[in-house]
Design a protein around this motif. Structure first.
Motif, PDB file in Angstrom:
ATOM      1  N   ASP A  86      43.226  42.499  38.607  1.00 46.65           N
ATOM      2  CA  ASP A  86      44.098  41.386  38.978  1.00 46.65           C
ATOM      3  C   ASP A  86      44.211  41.192  40.484  1.00 46.65           C
ATOM      4  O   ASP A  86      45.214  40.672  40.982  1.00 46.65           O
ATOM      5  CB  ASP A  86      45.486  41.551  38.338  1.00 46.65           C
ATOM      6  N   GLN A  87      43.183  41.596  41.190  1.00 47.60           N
ATOM      7  CA  GLN A  87      43.035  41.289  42.601  1.00 47.60           C
ATOM      8  C   GLN A  87      41.970  40.192  42.731  1.00 47.60           C
ATOM      9  O   GLN A  87      41.205  39.941  41.796  1.00 47.60           O
ATOM     10  CB  GLN A  87      42.637  42.529  43.386  1.00 47.60           C
ATOM     11  N   PRO A  88      41.887  39.529  43.887  1.00 44.00           N
ATOM     12  CA  PRO A  88      40.942  38.405  44.009  1.00 44.00           C
ATOM     13  C   PRO A  88      39.493  38.752  43.693  1.00 44.00           C
ATOM     14  O   PRO A  88      38.740  37.881  43.239  1.00 44.00           O
ATOM     15  CB  PRO A  88      41.112  37.989  45.480  1.00 44.00           C
ATOM     16  N   ASN A  89      39.082  40.005  43.922  1.00 45.53           N
ATOM     17  CA  ASN A  89      37.683  40.361  43.621  1.00 45.53           C
ATOM     18  C   ASN A  89      37.497  40.920  42.220  1.00 45.53           C
ATOM     19  O   ASN A  89      36.408  41.389  41.884  1.00 45.53           O
ATOM     20  CB  ASN A  89      37.125  41.328  44.662  1.00 45.53           C
ATOM     21  N   ALA A  94      43.479  37.831  36.158  1.00 49.02           N
ATOM     22  CA  ALA A  94      44.426  37.036  35.368  1.00 49.02           C
ATOM     23  C   ALA A  94      45.352  36.208  36.236  1.00 49.02           C
ATOM     24  O   ALA A  94      45.963  35.250  35.746  1.00 49.02           O
ATOM     25  CB  ALA A  94      45.244  37.956  34.461  1.00 49.02           C
ATOM     26  N   ALA A  95      45.463  36.535  37.514  1.00 40.87           N
ATOM     27  CA  ALA A  95      46.298  35.735  38.411  1.00 40.87           C
ATOM     28  C   ALA A  95      45.728  34.341  38.620  1.00 40.87           C
ATOM     29  O   ALA A  95      46.440  33.432  39.056  1.00 40.87           O
ATOM     30  CB  ALA A  95      46.442  36.444  39.762  1.00 40.87           C
ATOM     31  N   ARG A  96      44.465  34.135  38.246  1.00 38.09           N
ATOM     32  CA  ARG A  96      43.844  32.816  38.371  1.00 38.09           C
ATOM     33  C   ARG A  96      44.076  31.959  37.131  1.00 38.09           C
ATOM     34  O   ARG A  96      43.579  30.840  37.055  1.00 38.09           O
ATOM     35  CB  ARG A  96      42.339  32.967  38.626  1.00 38.09           C
ATOM     36  N   GLY A  97      44.813  32.479  36.165  1.00 34.25           N
ATOM     37  CA  GLY A  97      45.134  31.715  34.969  1.00 34.25           C
ATOM     38  C   GLY A  97      44.529  32.305  33.719  1.00 34.25           C
ATOM     39  O   GLY A  97      43.522  33.018  33.764  1.00 34.25           O
ATOM     40  N   LEU A  98      45.145  32.007  32.575  1.00 31.96           N
ATOM     41  CA  LEU A  98      44.712  32.586  31.312  1.00 31.96           C
ATOM     42  C   LEU A  98      43.315  32.121  30.910  1.00 31.96           C
ATOM     43  O   LEU A  98      42.530  32.895  30.364  1.00 31.96           O
ATOM     44  CB  LEU A  98      45.713  32.237  30.205  1.00 31.96           C
ATOM     45  N   TRP A  99      43.006  30.834  31.143  1.00 24.95           N
ATOM     46  CA  TRP A  99      41.696  30.337  30.750  1.00 24.95           C
ATOM     47  C   TRP A  99      40.596  31.029  31.554  1.00 24.95           C
ATOM     48  O   TRP A  99      39.554  31.392  31.017  1.00 24.95           O
ATOM     49  CB  TRP A  99      41.630  28.829  30.918  1.00 24.95           C
ATOM     50  N   TRP A 100      40.838  31.223  32.858  1.00 30.58           N
ATOM     51  CA  TRP A 100      39.855  31.927  33.685  1.00 30.58           C
ATOM     52  C   TRP A 100      39.656  33.349  33.164  1.00 30.58           C
ATOM     53  O   TRP A 100      38.530  33.801  32.978  1.00 30.58           O
ATOM     54  CB  TRP A 100      40.309  31.964  35.142  1.00 30.58           C
ATOM     55  N   TRP A 105      35.540  32.739  33.529  1.00 32.01           N
ATOM     56  CA  TRP A 105      34.880  33.528  34.580  1.00 32.01           C
ATOM     57  C   TRP A 105      33.402  33.744  34.287  1.00 32.01           C
ATOM     58  O   TRP A 105      32.583  33.860  35.201  1.00 32.01           O
ATOM     59  CB  TRP A 105      35.584  34.883  34.739  1.00 32.01           C
ATOM     60  N   MET A 106      33.016  33.768  33.020  1.00 29.39           N
ATOM     61  CA  MET A 106      31.628  34.010  32.650  1.00 29.39           C
ATOM     62  C   MET A 106      30.729  32.810  32.930  1.00 29.39           C
ATOM     63  O   MET A 106      29.501  32.946  32.938  1.00 29.39           O
ATOM     64  CB  MET A 106      31.533  34.375  31.163  1.00 29.39           C
ATOM     65  N   VAL A 182      42.005  40.531  25.318  1.00 25.84           N
ATOM     66  CA  VAL A 182      42.423  41.715  26.070  1.00 25.84           C
ATOM     67  C   VAL A 182      42.429  41.412  27.566  1.00 25.84           C
ATOM     68  O   VAL A 182      43.248  41.932  28.314  1.00 25.84           O
ATOM     69  CB  VAL A 182      41.510  42.915  25.751  1.00 25.84           C
ATOM     70  N   ASN A 183      41.518  40.553  28.012  1.00 27.71           N
ATOM     71  CA  ASN A 183      41.475  40.162  29.420  1.00 27.71           C
ATOM     72  C   ASN A 183      42.525  39.112  29.775  1.00 27.71           C
ATOM     73  O   ASN A 183      42.951  39.028  30.927  1.00 27.71           O
ATOM     74  CB  ASN A 183      40.098  39.598  29.779  1.00 27.71           C
TER      75      ASN A 183
END
Length: 261
Positions: A86-89, A94-100, A105-106, A182-183
């Motif tokens: 949950d850090q930018p890298n 998850a801080a970028r949103g649930l869909w991400w 992200w893939m 889970v993610n």
């Protein structure tokens, strides 16, 4: 990914329904989810217990049925996630949103892939892992042939194609989304037993679907614990399988965290 989702929808057409297809789906769901949770995750990624080589390879082969990349890449990305959760890298921050965090992200460049080799030296030394990392997609072929052959031979309603659709695309899509929950969901919904430095939470319904992986806050607090459900009501199906392996003498040096309120 699109083809698998289209195939999963096609499997639900009435012409492909049969009790045999439902049994195939259930058995292969159990096999695949355990392959991910027990083989790829708790054994290969975190080394929360030790097992004979043939047991480890069998479990990892079960995990390869999930078609979530090869085992070396899977483990490398997961270890990277724990280093930067949950850090930018973090590739599914998850801080970028649930869909991400769930799946978006893939669909983008994944910088963490550059670190896989550095994070998986233990697996890189094993020819079996290197082979399976390259050819994991081929595991679906004998499975598809077996399902099709049985469906045609037994005269199942929907035929061999029906069993293939239920046993491969429908199963894969279910396992995909359960793994992705889970993610996503367990970084947003539920309660926390521990003050871990991320957004991880314990989510009971994800734990049921994922055989114990939903006790995610517990896992992030104690990543190397073979047991994720630490309180009496936190049912952990994967842990029950590890205990069975212990009884059979097939799991040793099992690392277990304890809950102390």
């Amino acid at each position: 990914m699109l083809a698998m989702h289209v195939g999963a929808v096609a499997a639900l057409l009435p012409r492909f329904w049969s009790w045999q297809a439902l049994v195939v789906l259930g058995a292969l769901y159990w096999t695949t989810v355990l392959g991910v949770t027990l083989g790829l995750h708790r054994l290969a990624a975190h080394r929360s217990f030790q097992a004979p080589a043939w047991v480890e390879r069998g479990l990892v082969l079960m995990g390869a049925l999930a078609c979530q990349s090869g085992p070396i890449e899977w483990v490398g990305l997961h270890r990277h996630h724990h280093k930067y959760s949950d850090q930018p890298n973090d590739h599914h921050d998850a801080a970028r949103g649930l869909w991400w965090a769930h799946s978006d992200w893939m669909l983008h460049e994944i910088p963490a892939l550059r670190h896989v080799e550095r994070l998986t030296g233990d697996l890189q030394r094993d020819p079996f892992y290197r082979w399976l990392d390259r050819w994991f997609l081929l595991v679906q072929l004998p499975l598809a042939a077996a399902l099709y052959g049985y469906g045609e031979w037994a005269g199942v309603h929907g035929g061999g194609l029906g069993l293939v659709l239920w046993g491969i695309p429908l199963r894969l899509v279910l396992v995909y989304h359960v793994t992705w929950l889970v993610n996503s969901a367990t970084h947003a919904l539920g309660y926390r037993n521990f003050d871990s430095p991320d957004l991880s939470r314990n989510c009971w319904w994800v734990a049921i679907l994922s055989f114990g992986e939903g006790w995610h806050n517990n896992h992030h607090a104690f990543p190397h614990s073979a047991r994720h459900g630490l309180r009496w009501f936190e049912i952990d199906i994967t842990w029950l399988h590890i205990r069975l392996l212990q009884v059979l003498g097939l799991a040793r040096r099992v690392r277990v965290a304890r809950y102390r309120p």
